[in-house]
Scaffold this motif. Structure first.
Motif, mmCIF file in Angstrom:
data_model
loop_
_atom_site.group_PDB
_atom_site.id
_atom_site.type_symbol
_atom_site.label_atom_id
_atom_site.label_comp_id
_atom_site.label_asym_id
_atom_site.label_seq_id
_atom_site.Cartn_x
_atom_site.Cartn_y
_atom_site.Cartn_z
ATOM 1 N N UNK A 82 0.817 -1.211 0.000
ATOM 2 C CA UNK A 82 0.000 0.000 0.000
ATOM 3 C C UNK A 82 0.854 1.265 0.000
ATOM 4 N N UNK A 83 2.156 1.129 0.236
ATOM 5 C CA UNK A 83 3.076 2.266 0.205
ATOM 6 C C UNK A 83 4.461 1.705 -0.076
ATOM 7 N N UNK A 84 5.465 2.552 -0.110
ATOM 8 C CA UNK A 84 6.847 2.100 -0.287
ATOM 9 C C UNK A 84 7.735 2.848 0.692
ATOM 10 N N UNK A 85 8.888 2.268 0.992
ATOM 11 C CA UNK A 85 9.827 2.923 1.898
ATOM 12 C C UNK A 85 10.309 4.245 1.288
ATOM 13 N N UNK A 86 10.430 4.277 -0.037
ATOM 14 C CA UNK A 86 10.862 5.515 -0.709
ATOM 15 C C UNK A 86 9.836 6.629 -0.505
ATOM 16 N N UNK A 87 8.574 6.299 -0.580
ATOM 17 C CA UNK A 87 7.527 7.305 -0.375
ATOM 18 C C UNK A 87 7.567 7.849 1.049
ATOM 19 N N UNK A 88 7.784 6.963 2.012
ATOM 20 C CA UNK A 88 7.864 7.416 3.405
ATOM 21 C C UNK A 88 9.046 8.343 3.605
ATOM 22 N N UNK A 89 10.190 7.963 2.998
ATOM 23 C CA UNK A 89 11.385 8.782 3.153
ATOM 24 C C UNK A 89 11.256 10.146 2.483
ATOM 25 N N UNK A 90 10.499 10.202 1.387
ATOM 26 C CA UNK A 90 10.348 11.462 0.648
ATOM 27 C C UNK A 90 9.265 12.369 1.223
ATOM 28 N N UNK A 91 8.431 11.838 2.107
ATOM 29 C CA UNK A 91 7.325 12.636 2.656
ATOM 30 C C UNK A 91 7.852 13.769 3.530
#
Length: 329
Positions: free
Chosen positions: A205-214
């Protein structure tokens, strides 16, 4: 008669061979087998001589011998396999016993350490405490984002090393004072098994990259959970939604009030696309790292009402209406 061609002496020889093979170790097995084959060959020769004196056909006697020898060879092969199996089982039992002993001692030889600088790895902590004694394990606890929380467990090889570490009160890393104490272990929380069928795991449902870029990690996670809540509320009453950011499967967990709602959720979400990723929806499998809070999130329940279906414009075809009502990609 012909039956006497294979007399009791030969049967006894075969039995003795089998019993000898079962008692032998793997190292002397080949030599013992060679000796037994020579003994059986000698017995076969004597038997043929006796058979000829009684007027027996050599082919009939040889056929009876072949039958006896085949049975003996089969028993020998089974015996050899049993010896190997028992040796392998014995090694496995020893390994399991050692692991159990190590696990049992780990708690008594471990210390809880807090005040660890969050940017340091477990290697720095392990190297520091190796001054007191050999360290066999160092585990740093992480938060839901995967970042170090600043505490962990250090396990020593011996009680002497553990006691030496506990006696010192000047442990520090780069000026940060560490607190060292005996740990208090608690069992990991689990979801009751009768609730598993009400819980759905939505993977990718998400990616580690998306979390890091938020820009704001917590706001990103909250927004994702609430979007999933609204979507699932269309299917049935939702009690909890929680994402697990440190989990490599990037899951969002959903607990419904009814089993039927969870079943429909799996059918609707599995294979569906979200942010250019195919979602995998499945029933909860009891994973202890994905445990939802036991209480019902009543605040979200009251605030996050089901996502309304958009009404299609009068001229829009049915396919367009379906697309408009589909918040996920």
């Amino acid at each position: 008669g012909g039956a006497c061609a294979v007399d009791e002496r030969f049967q006894a020889a075969v039995r003795a061979t089998t019993e000898a093979e079962e008692a032998m170790s793997a190292g002397s097995y080949a030599a013992a087998m060679a000796a037994d084959r020579a003994r059986l060959a000698s017995a076969q020769k004597r038997n043929l001589e006796q058979a000829s004196l009684h007027g027996e056909e050599e082919d009939a006697v040889q056929g009876a011998w072949d039958s006896v020898l085949r049975g003996g060879q089969q028993q020998a092969a089974e015996s050899e396999e049993e010896v190997r199996r028992k040796k392998a089982q014995k090694k496995s039992d020893k390994r399991n016993a050692k692991r159990a002993e190590t696990a049992a001692n780990a708690g008594s030889l471990s210390l809880y350490v807090s005040g660890i600088p969050q940017e340091l790895s477990f290697n720095a902590v392990q190297n520091l405490f190796s001054k007191a004694g050999k360290v066999t394990r160092c585990k740093l606890y992480k938060d839901e984002t995967g970042e170090n929380k600043g505490d962990g467990i250090v396990t020593f090889a011996t009680e002497e090393g553990m006691e030496a570490a506990l006696e010192r009160d000047d442990w520090n890393l780069f000026g940060d004072i560490l607190t060292v104490s005996r740990p208090t272990f608690t069992s990991r929380e689990t979801a009751p098994k009768e609730d598993w069928r009400r819980i759905v795991t939505l993977k990718h449902m998400f990616s580690q990259e998306e979390l890091g870029a938020a820009a704001d990690y917590r706001a990103y996670v909250t927004g994702l959970e609430e979007e999933v809540w609204r979507e699932c509320a269309r299917i049935g009453t939702v009690e909890q939604v929680r994402s697990f950011a440190a989990d490599p499967a990037c899951p969002v967990m959903v607990r419904f009030r009814e089993v039927g709602s969870a079943t429909r959720c799996i059918a609707e979400f599995d294979g569906r696309w979200f942010n250019e990723r195919a979602v995998v929806a499945e029933e909860y499998d009891g994973n202890r790292k994905r445990v939802l809070p036991a209480e019902v999130d009543e605040e979200r329940q009251a605030r996050l009402l089901p996502q309304p279906k958009a009404a299609p414009p009068p001229s829009a075809p049915a396919s367009a209406a379906a697309a408009a009502a589909e918040p996920f990609d």
